[in-house]
Scaffold this active site. Structure first.
Site, PDB file in Angstrom:
ATOM      1  N   VAL A   1     -11.521  -7.696  -0.114  1.00  0.00           N
ATOM      2  CA  VAL A   1     -11.157  -5.856   0.404  1.00  0.00           C
ATOM      3  C   VAL A   1     -10.716  -5.777   1.240  1.00  0.00           C
ATOM      4  O   VAL A   1     -10.911  -6.551   2.205  1.00  0.00           O
ATOM      5  CB  VAL A   1     -12.846  -5.133   0.469  1.00  0.00           C
ATOM      6  N   GLY A   2      -9.586  -5.760   1.270  1.00  0.00           N
ATOM      7  CA  GLY A   2      -8.729  -5.333   2.551  1.00  0.00           C
ATOM      8  C   GLY A   2      -9.169  -3.846   3.201  1.00  0.00           C
ATOM      9  O   GLY A   2      -9.827  -3.343   3.348  1.00  0.00           O
ATOM     10  N   ASP A   3      -7.980  -3.312   4.047  1.00  0.00           N
ATOM     11  CA  ASP A   3      -8.208  -2.042   4.732  1.00  0.00           C
ATOM     12  C   ASP A   3      -8.108  -0.868   4.456  1.00  0.00           C
ATOM     13  O   ASP A   3      -8.510  -0.115   3.843  1.00  0.00           O
ATOM     14  CB  ASP A   3      -6.851  -2.395   6.780  1.00  0.00           C
TER      15      ASP A   3
ATOM     16  N   THR B   1       0.732  -0.706  -0.371  1.00  0.00           N
ATOM     17  CA  THR B   1       0.645   0.213  -0.365  1.00  0.00           C
ATOM     18  C   THR B   1       0.832   1.417   0.086  1.00  0.00           C
ATOM     19  O   THR B   1       2.129   1.797   0.672  1.00  0.00           O
ATOM     20  CB  THR B   1      -1.134   0.007   0.969  1.00  0.00           C
TER      21      THR B   1
ATOM     22  N   THR C   1      -0.061  -0.197   6.717  1.00  0.00           N
ATOM     23  CA  THR C   1      -0.206  -0.785   5.887  1.00  0.00           C
ATOM     24  C   THR C   1       0.804  -2.250   6.232  1.00  0.00           C
ATOM     25  O   THR C   1       1.104  -2.085   7.205  1.00  0.00           O
ATOM     26  CB  THR C   1       1.839  -0.034   4.695  1.00  0.00           C
TER      27      THR C   1
ATOM     28  N   ASP D   1      -0.637  -6.555   6.620  1.00  0.00           N
ATOM     29  CA  ASP D   1      -1.286  -7.535   6.712  1.00  0.00           C
ATOM     30  C   ASP D   1      -3.423  -6.969   7.052  1.00  0.00           C
ATOM     31  O   ASP D   1      -2.931  -6.685   7.502  1.00  0.00           O
ATOM     32  CB  ASP D   1      -1.181  -8.428   7.689  1.00  0.00           C
ATOM     33  N   GLY D   2      -3.826  -6.402   5.799  1.00  0.00           N
ATOM     34  CA  GLY D   2      -5.299  -5.894   5.501  1.00  0.00           C
ATOM     35  C   GLY D   2      -5.904  -6.427   6.389  1.00  0.00           C
ATOM     36  O   GLY D   2      -6.782  -6.116   7.441  1.00  0.00           O
TER      37      GLY D   2
END
Length: 341
Positions: free
Chosen positions: A230-232, A201, A252, A254-255
């Site tokens: 969808v991640g963070d 990210t 940034t 591991d979302g």
């Protein structure tokens, strides 16, 4: 000596350069061109939101580390999709897109969500249709590199992947999978399947001379993710957060783990209570460590005086976190580093 080193633009420890000054641009990883672009926007009279959009957009163009923008991190079907968000700390408005397909400028589309809708987050094919209405062209996000990554993954029996509790054994085959009747609820205490060297990210916080805060993120997400994941990054308070009464933060890593703790929101709230930005970042990392000690992640923080900091979780292969800072005390955007905790 420290001041002399700073003005030479060399790598410096974060603590050596955390003197408060406005305006300030801070972004995750050593994404120098993103920092330079955002700083130029401010210097030319652009707004904080403009600086975030252009800075993160530069990483989309540059395909920073192959993990931002087109042509990287193919999902299980081989497609690259994008997530992004942008937040106005004055109005608390957020624009975000997730699982965006066939449109390269994800953060640009996120900005249009703020400007032309009453919504906050658009997803998937519908987000792409909105982007086209806003004048963004459809473009192929696949490249020879992303096709190669996908092919190599298939040839390695689809390892690593994000499945669990399925048959056949997801650690040995590509499936197709079916759910196992007996579900194991124990969380695997292992690092993310993605390589910690594949930074995932661009997160950016910009604070203007008057203390106005804006933040944003852009990513192509976890490599080999399940389609639709969808991640963070596009989630307000997780990927980033901006509040002109307190400060801004961006995360940034591991979302899938980090988003459960709303780390950017938490960091800003710590700063609102008067906590130093570095300590605020450290407290956020320590909170996640209690539940997922082996998670891969980092966060940047800055308050409305221009003081800033960062923190990261120490795991094998990831003991330091590099990020960029621009402010009037530096002659140019400067790469800084913190030791992980």
């Amino acid at each position: 000596v420290t001041v002399a080193l700073l003005f030479l633009g060399v790598l410096t420890p974060a603590g050596a350069a955390s003197a408060a000054a406005l305006p300030v641009v801070i972004n995750t990883w050593a994404f120098r061109t993103a920092a330079e672009t955002a700083w130029r926007v401010l210097e030319s009279g652009g707004s904080e939101l403009d600086a975030v959009e252009r800075g993160c957009g530069q990483c989309e163009i540059d395909q920073c580390d192959g993990s931002v923008g087109y042509g990287g991190s193919p999902d299980e079907s081989g497609e690259t999709t994008l997530d992004a968000m942008i937040m106005d700390g004055n109005t608390m408005e957020v624009g975000a897109v997730a699982d965006l397909r066939r449109v390269k400028n994800a953060i640009g589309v996120a900005r249009k969500v703020i400007e032309y809708t009453k919504h906050t987050l658009l997803v998937g094919e519908s987000a792409s249709l909105f982007a086209v209405k806003m004048g963004f062209p459809y473009e192929d996000l696949t490249t020879q590199k992303s096709l190669s990554l996908y092919s190599e993954w298939l040839n390695q029996s689809c390892q690593p992947n994000y499945w669990k509790n399925v048959v056949p054994d997801s650690s040995k085959s590509c499936g197709p999978y079916k759910r196992r009747e007996e579900v194991t609820y124990k969380e695997e205490q292992t690092s993310s399947p993605r390589s910690i060297h594949n930074h995932d990210t661009i997160g950016m916080v910009v604070i203007g001379v008057s203390g106005t805060v804006a933040s944003g993120t852009s990513t192509n997400g976890a490599i080999h993710k399940l389609p639709g994941r969808v991640g963070d990054s596009p989630i307000a308070g997780a990927g980033s957060y901006a509040d002109s009464t307190a400060g801004g933060a961006a995360a940034t890593g591991d979302g899938d783990i980090m988003m459960r703790f709303l780390p950017s929101y938490q960091a800003v709230e710590y700063m609102r209570m008067g906590t130093d930005p570095t300590v605020a970042c450290q407290k956020v990392i320590a909170r996640i460590q209690k539940y997922a000690p082996k998670f891969f992640g980092a966060i940047i923080c800055a308050n409305t005086t221009g003081s800033y900091g960062a923190a990261c979780n120490k795991i094998p292969g990831f003991t330091q976190f590099h990020f960029m800072v621009s402010n009037p005390l530096l002659s140019r955007p400067t790469e800084q580093v913190v030791d992980c905790i």
